[in-house]
Scaffold this active site. Structure first.
Site, PDB file in Angstrom:
ATOM      1  N   GLY A  12       0.789  -1.244   0.000  1.00  0.00           N
ATOM      2  CA  GLY A  12       0.000   0.000   0.000  1.00  0.00           C
ATOM      3  C   GLY A  12       0.811   1.280   0.000  1.00  0.00           C
ATOM      4  CB  SER A  18       1.679   5.891   1.412  1.00  0.00           C
ATOM      5  OG  SER A  18       1.413   6.128   0.049  1.00  0.00           O
ATOM      6  CB  ILE A  91      -4.801  -1.970  -0.257  1.00  0.00           C
ATOM      7  CG1 ILE A  91      -3.302  -2.109  -0.530  1.00  0.00           C
ATOM      8  CG2 ILE A  91      -5.619  -2.076  -1.538  1.00  0.00           C
ATOM      9  CD1 ILE A  91      -2.909  -3.493  -1.061  1.00  0.00           C
ATOM     10  CE1 TYR A 155     -13.476   6.637   3.541  1.00  0.00           C
ATOM     11  CE2 TYR A 155     -14.701   5.174   4.990  1.00  0.00           C
ATOM     12  CZ  TYR A 155     -13.537   5.505   4.317  1.00  0.00           C
ATOM     13  OH  TYR A 155     -12.436   4.682   4.420  1.00  0.00           O
ATOM     14  CE  LYS A 162     -10.843   1.825   4.810  1.00  0.00           C
ATOM     15  NZ  LYS A 162      -9.566   1.126   4.520  1.00  0.00           N
ATOM     16  CB  THR A 193      -2.669   9.940   2.081  1.00  0.00           C
ATOM     17  OG1 THR A 193      -4.038   9.524   2.006  1.00  0.00           O
ATOM     18  CG2 THR A 193      -2.156   9.770   3.497  1.00  0.00           C
ATOM     19  CB  ALA A 195      -6.398   7.442  -0.161  1.00  0.00           C
TER      20      ALA A 195
HETATM   21  P1  NAD Z   1      -2.534   6.005  -0.344  1.00  0.00           P
HETATM   22  O1  NAD Z   1      -3.220   6.459  -1.586  1.00  0.00           O
HETATM   23  O2  NAD Z   1      -1.167   6.454  -0.110  1.00  0.00           O
HETATM   24  O3  NAD Z   1      -2.612   4.407  -0.218  1.00  0.00           O
HETATM   25  C1  NAD Z   1      -3.618   3.632  -0.819  1.00  0.00           C
HETATM   26  C2  NAD Z   1      -2.916   2.476  -1.491  1.00  0.00           C
HETATM   27  O4  NAD Z   1      -3.863   1.542  -2.029  1.00  0.00           O
HETATM   28  C3  NAD Z   1      -2.028   2.928  -2.670  1.00  0.00           C
HETATM   29  O5  NAD Z   1      -0.703   2.533  -2.435  1.00  0.00           O
HETATM   30  C4  NAD Z   1      -2.613   2.183  -3.858  1.00  0.00           C
HETATM   31  O6  NAD Z   1      -1.630   1.790  -4.789  1.00  0.00           O
HETATM   32  C5  NAD Z   1      -3.242   0.985  -3.165  1.00  0.00           C
HETATM   33  N1  NAD Z   1      -4.213   0.296  -4.014  1.00  0.00           N
HETATM   34  C6  NAD Z   1      -5.409   0.742  -4.498  1.00  0.00           C
HETATM   35  N2  NAD Z   1      -5.962  -0.171  -5.317  1.00  0.00           N
HETATM   36  C7  NAD Z   1      -5.098  -1.240  -5.351  1.00  0.00           C
HETATM   37  C8  NAD Z   1      -5.090  -2.486  -6.045  1.00  0.00           C
HETATM   38  N3  NAD Z   1      -6.090  -2.832  -6.885  1.00  0.00           N
HETATM   39  N4  NAD Z   1      -4.048  -3.330  -5.843  1.00  0.00           N
HETATM   40  C9  NAD Z   1      -3.030  -2.986  -5.020  1.00  0.00           C
HETATM   41  N5  NAD Z   1      -2.975  -1.806  -4.348  1.00  0.00           N
HETATM   42  C10 NAD Z   1      -3.998  -0.954  -4.528  1.00  0.00           C
HETATM   43  O7  NAD Z   1      -3.507   6.508   0.850  1.00  0.00           O
HETATM   44  P2  NAD Z   1      -3.516   6.165   2.408  1.00  0.00           P
HETATM   45  O8  NAD Z   1      -4.348   7.219   3.025  1.00  0.00           O
HETATM   46  O9  NAD Z   1      -2.141   5.922   2.904  1.00  0.00           O
HETATM   47  O10 NAD Z   1      -4.373   4.806   2.467  1.00  0.00           O
HETATM   48  C11 NAD Z   1      -3.913   3.622   3.079  1.00  0.00           C
HETATM   49  C12 NAD Z   1      -5.038   2.999   3.899  1.00  0.00           C
HETATM   50  O11 NAD Z   1      -5.336   3.841   5.002  1.00  0.00           O
HETATM   51  C13 NAD Z   1      -6.339   2.782   3.149  1.00  0.00           C
HETATM   52  O12 NAD Z   1      -6.902   1.546   3.536  1.00  0.00           O
HETATM   53  C14 NAD Z   1      -7.206   3.907   3.666  1.00  0.00           C
HETATM   54  O13 NAD Z   1      -8.580   3.586   3.592  1.00  0.00           O
HETATM   55  C15 NAD Z   1      -6.732   3.974   5.087  1.00  0.00           C
HETATM   56  N6  NAD Z   1      -7.062   5.198   5.822  1.00  0.00           N
HETATM   57  C16 NAD Z   1      -6.735   6.412   5.324  1.00  0.00           C
HETATM   58  C17 NAD Z   1      -7.046   7.554   6.040  1.00  0.00           C
HETATM   59  C18 NAD Z   1      -6.738   8.936   5.512  1.00  0.00           C
HETATM   60  O14 NAD Z   1      -7.328   9.890   5.990  1.00  0.00           O
HETATM   61  N7  NAD Z   1      -5.820   9.085   4.597  1.00  0.00           N
HETATM   62  C19 NAD Z   1      -7.690   7.438   7.298  1.00  0.00           C
HETATM   63  C20 NAD Z   1      -7.982   6.156   7.769  1.00  0.00           C
HETATM   64  C21 NAD Z   1      -7.671   5.043   7.034  1.00  0.00           C
HETATM   65  C1  IMJ Z   2     -12.582   9.558   1.464  1.00  0.00           C
HETATM   66  C2  IMJ Z   2     -13.785   9.905   0.864  1.00  0.00           C
HETATM   67  C3  IMJ Z   2     -14.706  10.733   1.497  1.00  0.00           C
HETATM   68  C4  IMJ Z   2     -14.457  11.216   2.750  1.00  0.00           C
HETATM   69  C5  IMJ Z   2     -13.255  10.875   3.348  1.00  0.00           C
HETATM   70  C6  IMJ Z   2     -12.316  10.056   2.716  1.00  0.00           C
HETATM   71  N1  IMJ Z   2     -12.713  11.202   4.570  1.00  0.00           N
HETATM   72  C7  IMJ Z   2     -11.504  10.615   4.730  1.00  0.00           C
HETATM   73  C8  IMJ Z   2     -11.201   9.892   3.581  1.00  0.00           C
HETATM   74  C9  IMJ Z   2     -13.394  12.067   5.524  1.00  0.00           C
HETATM   75  C10 IMJ Z   2     -10.660  10.723   5.943  1.00  0.00           C
HETATM   76  C11 IMJ Z   2      -9.944   9.110   3.316  1.00  0.00           C
HETATM   77  N2  IMJ Z   2     -10.117   7.687   3.663  1.00  0.00           N
HETATM   78  C12 IMJ Z   2     -10.291   7.346   5.057  1.00  0.00           C
HETATM   79  C13 IMJ Z   2     -10.145   6.661   2.721  1.00  0.00           C
HETATM   80  O1  IMJ Z   2     -10.262   5.520   3.113  1.00  0.00           O
HETATM   81  C14 IMJ Z   2     -10.070   6.955   1.286  1.00  0.00           C
HETATM   82  C15 IMJ Z   2     -10.327   6.006   0.365  1.00  0.00           C
HETATM   83  C16 IMJ Z   2     -10.418   6.242  -1.068  1.00  0.00           C
HETATM   84  C17 IMJ Z   2     -10.040   7.423  -1.686  1.00  0.00           C
HETATM   85  C18 IMJ Z   2     -10.163   7.564  -3.070  1.00  0.00           C
HETATM   86  C19 IMJ Z   2      -9.825   8.827  -3.797  1.00  0.00           C
HETATM   87  C20 IMJ Z   2      -9.568   8.641  -5.265  1.00  0.00           C
HETATM   88  C21 IMJ Z   2     -10.392   7.582  -5.918  1.00  0.00           C
HETATM   89  N3  IMJ Z   2     -10.877   6.549  -5.162  1.00  0.00           N
HETATM   90  C22 IMJ Z   2     -10.691   6.472  -3.802  1.00  0.00           C
HETATM   91  N4  IMJ Z   2     -11.056   5.330  -3.171  1.00  0.00           N
HETATM   92  C23 IMJ Z   2     -10.912   5.212  -1.840  1.00  0.00           C
HETATM   93  O2  IMJ Z   2     -10.624   7.641  -7.135  1.00  0.00           O
END
Ligand code: NAD
Ligand code: IMJ
Length: 255
Positions: A12, A18, A91, A155, A162, A193, A195
């Site tokens: 991921g 990330s 991921i 979301y 999730k 990030t 995402a």
């Molecule tokens: P990120 O975009 O850096 O990481 C997401 C990763 O998912 C990327 O490395 C992407 O390549 C990978 N991915 C997506 N589709 C894939 C596929 N088909 N095969 C392999 N890899 C795939 O963003 P992040 O915020 O570091 O997200 C990591 C995790 O943390 C996610 O599960 C996300 O839901 C979770 N998360 C994020 C936040 C936030 O606010 N950023 C908060 C809570 C949880």
């Molecule tokens: C994502 C969407 C809506 C609200 C959100 C988020 N909030 C937070 C996130 C409030 C914190 C980030 N998050 C927790 C995620 O898990 C994001 C997952 C994600 C993000 C994208 C963006 C680009 C895309 N597809 C995605 N799929 C999953 O095309």
């Protein structure tokens, strides 16, 4: 050196922001040997550079929507590392329009994609990792978000995925516990990030969090890295099937 003599796989990492990168940094600091996956050639260079900085040349291409990629990944890991002590799953993906439109318009295909990549993939990688962990036990950590249990605007289908991920953590923990393999989730507060970028309303959520969170601030990505390190280390050896909140206390507050 909590992770001296331990080796594991981090899935991921997309770039330096990330959450998986922060987790890898914490693991490296404590002496772990790391291997990484990257999603397709587009991200190979980024992950190669990050792996290099963390003393690793072990990189594997893996798109988790493909069973054959997952199978090949763990065959290669077995050849290169022999066994695994830990696995990081960070991921998630849903189609962008499903994160923007009204939830009730979620299509069957959009629901499938979000659940396949964001929830089923944990089961797929855990199944293949388990035989590489069985001799010594192991620890698996995934990343979740508060939208799994409460409605967070936008979301949408990711929240449902999730919820499925968190339930999968419990069922995997119950199944793999007999092999001394632990499975836990870290539920992180909002972090800027890839995402999170371009999500309408994300900045608003980042701005509002400090008002409600007991610690009066947003969480830092390194704090998530250290909490995941705890879950992957022997310090958490009595914990499995758990969701650990790393959100400055946001989730405990009613309003
Ligand atoms: P990120 O975009 O850096 O990481 C997401 C990763 O998912 C990327 O490395 C992407 O390549 C990978 N991915 C997506 N589709 C894939 C596929 N088909 N095969 C392999 N890899 C795939 O963003 P992040 O915020 O570091 O997200 C990591 C995790 O943390 C996610 O599960 C996300 O839901 C979770 N998360 C994020 C936040 C936030 O606010 N950023 C908060 C809570 C949880
Ligand atoms: C994502 C969407 C809506 C609200 C959100 C988020 N909030 C937070 C996130 C409030 C914190 C980030 N998050 C927790 C995620 O898990 C994001 C997952 C994600 C993000 C994208 C963006 C680009 C895309 N597809 C995605 N799929 C999953 O095309």
């Amino acid at each position: 050196m909590l992770m001296q003599g331990k080796q594991g796989l981090v899935c991921g990492v997309a770039n330096k922001r990330s959450i998986a990168h922060a987790i890898a940094k914490s693991l490296h600091r404590e002496g772990a040997k790391l291997a990484f996956t990257y999603q397709g050639d587009r991200l190979k260079k980024n992950v190669e550079e990050i792996a290099g900085e963390l003393g690793s040349k072990l990189l594997y291409n893996c798109d988790v929507t493909k069973d054959e990629d997952i199978k090949k990944l763990f065959e290669d890991v077995k050849k290169d590392l022999g066994h695994l002590d830990f696995l990081v799953h960070a991921i998630a993906f849903a189609n962008k329009d499903d994160l923007e439109k009204n939830f009730s318009t979620t299509s069957r295909e959009g629901f499938r994609v979000a659940h396949d990549i964001s929830a089923y993939s944990l089961i797929g990688v855990s199944r293949e990792a388990a035989p590489l962990m069985q001799a010594h036990g192991g620890s698996i950590v995934t990343l979740s978000y508060y939208g799994a249990e409460k409605v967070i605007p936008g979301y949408n289908v990711m929240g449902v995925a999730k919820a499925s991920l968190e339930a999968s953590v419990r069922y995997l923990a119950a199944d793999l516990g007999q092999h001394n393999i632990r499975v836990n989730a870290v539920s992180a507060g909002p972090i800027n990030t890839l995402a999170a970028r371009g999500i309408s309303g994300f900045t608003k959520i980042l701005d509002m969090t400090p008002q409600k969170a007991p610690l009066k601030r947003n969480v830092e990505v390194d704090e998530v890295g250290d909490a995941a390190l705890f879950m992957l280390s022997s310090l958490s050896r009595g914990i499995t099937g758990e969701v650990l909140y790393v959100d400055c206390g946001y989730n405990i507050v009613g309003m």
